[in-house]
Write a protein that holds these residues in place. Structure first.
Motif, PDB file in Angstrom:
ATOM      1  N   MET A   1      33.487  29.766  37.406  1.00  0.00           N
ATOM      2  CA  MET A   1      32.343  29.685  36.514  1.00  0.00           C
ATOM      3  C   MET A   1      32.526  30.645  35.332  1.00  0.00           C
ATOM      4  SD  MET A   1      28.891  30.947  38.112  1.00  0.00           S
ATOM      5  CE  MET A   1      27.315  31.487  37.009  1.00  0.00           C
ATOM      6  N   PRO A   2      32.022  30.519  34.171  1.00  0.00           N
ATOM      7  CA  PRO A   2      32.485  31.183  33.080  1.00  0.00           C
ATOM      8  C   PRO A   2      31.595  32.271  32.941  1.00  0.00           C
ATOM      9  CG  PRO A   2      31.320  29.103  32.442  1.00  0.00           C
ATOM     10  CD  PRO A   2      31.726  28.980  33.793  1.00  0.00           C
ATOM     11  N   GLU A   3      32.097  33.477  32.431  1.00  0.00           N
ATOM     12  CA  GLU A   3      31.334  34.801  32.447  1.00  0.00           C
ATOM     13  C   GLU A   3      30.225  34.472  31.431  1.00  0.00           C
ATOM     14  OE1 GLU A   3      32.047  39.687  31.653  1.00  0.00           O
ATOM     15  OE2 GLU A   3      33.525  38.273  32.992  1.00  0.00           O
ATOM     16  N   LEU A   4      28.791  35.151  31.615  1.00  0.00           N
ATOM     17  CA  LEU A   4      28.058  35.111  30.668  1.00  0.00           C
ATOM     18  C   LEU A   4      28.086  36.437  29.794  1.00  0.00           C
ATOM     19  CD1 LEU A   4      25.251  33.499  29.814  1.00  0.00           C
ATOM     20  CD2 LEU A   4      24.020  34.986  31.616  1.00  0.00           C
ATOM     21  N   THR A   5      27.904  35.926  28.321  1.00  0.00           N
ATOM     22  CA  THR A   5      27.975  37.214  27.396  1.00  0.00           C
ATOM     23  C   THR A   5      26.344  37.423  26.856  1.00  0.00           C
ATOM     24  OG1 THR A   5      30.524  36.644  26.933  1.00  0.00           O
ATOM     25  CG2 THR A   5      28.991  38.111  25.429  1.00  0.00           C
ATOM     26  N   CYS A   6      26.017  38.469  26.949  1.00  0.00           N
ATOM     27  CA  CYS A   6      24.587  38.723  26.462  1.00  0.00           C
ATOM     28  C   CYS A   6      24.750  39.623  25.483  1.00  0.00           C
ATOM     29  CB  CYS A   6      23.547  39.279  27.710  1.00  0.00           C
ATOM     30  SG  CYS A   6      23.327  38.156  29.165  1.00  0.00           S
ATOM     31  N   THR A   7      23.788  39.440  24.553  1.00  0.00           N
ATOM     32  CA  THR A   7      23.405  40.203  23.383  1.00  0.00           C
ATOM     33  C   THR A   7      22.049  40.722  23.328  1.00  0.00           C
ATOM     34  OG1 THR A   7      22.947  38.309  21.942  1.00  0.00           O
ATOM     35  CG2 THR A   7      25.146  38.997  21.941  1.00  0.00           C
ATOM     36  N   VAL A   8      21.624  40.688  24.606  1.00  0.00           N
ATOM     37  CA  VAL A   8      20.066  41.237  24.499  1.00  0.00           C
ATOM     38  C   VAL A   8      20.151  42.699  24.694  1.00  0.00           C
ATOM     39  CG1 VAL A   8      17.982  41.141  25.722  1.00  0.00           C
ATOM     40  CG2 VAL A   8      19.118  39.020  25.578  1.00  0.00           C
ATOM     41  N   PRO A   9      19.149  43.425  23.954  1.00  0.00           N
ATOM     42  CA  PRO A   9      19.400  45.009  24.176  1.00  0.00           C
ATOM     43  C   PRO A   9      18.995  45.492  25.425  1.00  0.00           C
ATOM     44  CG  PRO A   9      17.949  44.416  22.419  1.00  0.00           C
ATOM     45  CD  PRO A   9      18.818  43.071  22.584  1.00  0.00           C
ATOM     46  N   VAL A  10      19.142  46.419  25.962  1.00  0.00           N
ATOM     47  CA  VAL A  10      18.607  46.812  27.100  1.00  0.00           C
ATOM     48  C   VAL A  10      17.498  48.236  26.504  1.00  0.00           C
ATOM     49  CG1 VAL A  10      18.920  48.116  29.249  1.00  0.00           C
ATOM     50  CG2 VAL A  10      20.727  46.393  28.470  1.00  0.00           C
ATOM     51  N   PRO A  11      16.286  47.817  27.026  1.00  0.00           N
ATOM     52  CA  PRO A  11      15.298  48.929  26.632  1.00  0.00           C
ATOM     53  C   PRO A  11      15.676  50.230  27.236  1.00  0.00           C
ATOM     54  CG  PRO A  11      14.396  46.869  27.696  1.00  0.00           C
ATOM     55  CD  PRO A  11      15.694  46.725  27.820  1.00  0.00           C
ATOM     56  N   LYS A  12      15.502  51.167  26.531  1.00  0.00           N
ATOM     57  CA  LYS A  12      15.752  52.692  26.737  1.00  0.00           C
ATOM     58  C   LYS A  12      14.457  53.404  27.277  1.00  0.00           C
ATOM     59  CE  LYS A  12      19.901  52.432  24.925  1.00  0.00           C
ATOM     60  NZ  LYS A  12      20.730  51.354  25.815  1.00  0.00           N
ATOM     61  N   THR A  13      13.404  53.166  26.762  1.00  0.00           N
ATOM     62  CA  THR A  13      12.325  53.987  27.227  1.00  0.00           C
ATOM     63  C   THR A  13      11.235  53.438  27.891  1.00  0.00           C
ATOM     64  OG1 THR A  13      10.886  53.429  25.172  1.00  0.00           O
ATOM     65  CG2 THR A  13      12.394  55.465  24.905  1.00  0.00           C
ATOM     66  N   PRO A  14      10.327  54.140  28.835  1.00  0.00           N
ATOM     67  CA  PRO A  14       9.423  53.199  29.532  1.00  0.00           C
ATOM     68  C   PRO A  14       8.602  52.105  28.630  1.00  0.00           C
ATOM     69  CG  PRO A  14       9.587  55.449  30.386  1.00  0.00           C
ATOM     70  CD  PRO A  14      10.344  55.308  29.124  1.00  0.00           C
ATOM     71  N   GLN A  15       8.173  52.598  27.533  1.00  0.00           N
ATOM     72  CA  GLN A  15       7.371  51.854  26.608  1.00  0.00           C
ATOM     73  C   GLN A  15       8.386  50.323  26.078  1.00  0.00           C
ATOM     74  OE1 GLN A  15       8.126  55.012  26.041  1.00  0.00           O
ATOM     75  NE2 GLN A  15       6.024  55.777  26.650  1.00  0.00           N
ATOM     76  N   GLU A  16       9.727  50.731  26.022  1.00  0.00           N
ATOM     77  CA  GLU A  16      10.184  49.648  25.633  1.00  0.00           C
ATOM     78  C   GLU A  16      10.438  48.746  26.712  1.00  0.00           C
ATOM     79  OE1 GLU A  16      13.980  51.019  24.170  1.00  0.00           O
ATOM     80  OE2 GLU A  16      13.127  51.669  22.243  1.00  0.00           O
ATOM     81  N   LEU A  17      10.748  49.182  27.943  1.00  0.00           N
ATOM     82  CA  LEU A  17      10.832  48.376  29.127  1.00  0.00           C
ATOM     83  C   LEU A  17       9.315  47.473  29.142  1.00  0.00           C
ATOM     84  CD1 LEU A  17      12.373  47.719  31.471  1.00  0.00           C
ATOM     85  CD2 LEU A  17      11.572  49.546  32.521  1.00  0.00           C
ATOM     86  N   GLU A  18       8.376  48.350  29.105  1.00  0.00           N
ATOM     87  CA  GLU A  18       7.145  47.555  29.494  1.00  0.00           C
ATOM     88  C   GLU A  18       6.871  46.323  28.465  1.00  0.00           C
ATOM     89  OE1 GLU A  18       2.388  48.574  29.427  1.00  0.00           O
ATOM     90  OE2 GLU A  18       3.530  50.226  29.688  1.00  0.00           O
ATOM     91  N   GLN A  19       7.166  46.574  27.312  1.00  0.00           N
ATOM     92  CA  GLN A  19       7.251  45.560  26.032  1.00  0.00           C
ATOM     93  C   GLN A  19       8.162  44.466  26.361  1.00  0.00           C
ATOM     94  OE1 GLN A  19       4.872  45.588  23.682  1.00  0.00           O
ATOM     95  NE2 GLN A  19       5.613  43.597  22.980  1.00  0.00           N
ATOM     96  N   ALA A  20       9.227  44.656  27.093  1.00  0.00           N
ATOM     97  CA  ALA A  20      10.246  43.638  27.294  1.00  0.00           C
ATOM     98  C   ALA A  20       9.903  42.730  28.345  1.00  0.00           C
ATOM     99  CB  ALA A  20      11.502  44.307  27.836  1.00  0.00           C
ATOM    100  N   VAL A  21       8.974  43.435  29.620  1.00  0.00           N
ATOM    101  CA  VAL A  21       8.502  42.687  30.554  1.00  0.00           C
ATOM    102  C   VAL A  21       7.492  41.874  30.091  1.00  0.00           C
ATOM    103  CG1 VAL A  21       7.041  42.930  32.652  1.00  0.00           C
ATOM    104  CG2 VAL A  21       9.194  44.547  32.316  1.00  0.00           C
ATOM    105  N   LYS A  22       6.620  42.330  29.006  1.00  0.00           N
ATOM    106  CA  LYS A  22       5.474  41.380  28.581  1.00  0.00           C
ATOM    107  C   LYS A  22       6.174  40.262  28.013  1.00  0.00           C
ATOM    108  CE  LYS A  22       1.932  45.048  28.259  1.00  0.00           C
ATOM    109  NZ  LYS A  22       1.242  46.012  27.421  1.00  0.00           N
ATOM    110  N   GLN A  23       7.080  40.456  27.139  1.00  0.00           N
ATOM    111  CA  GLN A  23       7.651  39.217  26.443  1.00  0.00           C
ATOM    112  C   GLN A  23       8.354  38.273  27.245  1.00  0.00           C
ATOM    113  OE1 GLN A  23       7.601  38.755  23.101  1.00  0.00           O
ATOM    114  NE2 GLN A  23       6.163  40.240  23.031  1.00  0.00           N
ATOM    115  N   TYR A  24       8.803  39.008  28.381  1.00  0.00           N
ATOM    116  CA  TYR A  24       9.685  37.977  29.568  1.00  0.00           C
ATOM    117  C   TYR A  24       8.701  37.181  30.110  1.00  0.00           C
ATOM    118  CZ  TYR A  24      12.412  36.766  33.429  1.00  0.00           C
ATOM    119  OH  TYR A  24      13.066  36.198  34.492  1.00  0.00           O
ATOM    120  N   ILE A  25       7.369  37.736  30.261  1.00  0.00           N
ATOM    121  CA  ILE A  25       6.369  36.851  30.790  1.00  0.00           C
ATOM    122  C   ILE A  25       5.827  35.626  29.858  1.00  0.00           C
ATOM    123  CG2 ILE A  25       4.080  37.106  31.911  1.00  0.00           C
ATOM    124  CD1 ILE A  25       5.077  39.983  33.129  1.00  0.00           C
ATOM    125  N   VAL A  26       5.392  36.143  28.778  1.00  0.00           N
ATOM    126  CA  VAL A  26       4.614  35.362  28.005  1.00  0.00           C
ATOM    127  C   VAL A  26       5.887  34.308  27.122  1.00  0.00           C
ATOM    128  CG1 VAL A  26       3.050  36.921  27.339  1.00  0.00           C
ATOM    129  CG2 VAL A  26       4.816  36.497  26.022  1.00  0.00           C
TER     130      VAL A  26
END
Length: 65
Positions: A1-26
């Protein structure tokens, strides 16, 4: 199985994480994009330091009873 290369930035702050979750849901993500977003949110969640103990957070020991 080929390895997946992701270029998505990892959120650093709780606010960025919350925004990323909201975007993931919608957003209607599929395939590799879905997995990359999920991994970024997972990694960010694991890296969060939600509880930094302070001196006032200490629990009294047996000697206080």
């Amino acid at each position: 199985m080929p390895e997946l290369t992701c270029t998505v930035p990892v959120p650093k702050t709780p606010q960025e994480l919350e925004q990323a979750v909201k975007q993931y849901i919608v957003n209607d993500l599929r395939g590799d994009e879905l997995l990359c977003q999920w991994q970024a949110i997972r990694d960010a969640s694991l890296n969060q330091d939600f509880c930094v103990p302070t001196d006032s957070d200490l629990v009294a020991g047996e000697d206080s009873y």
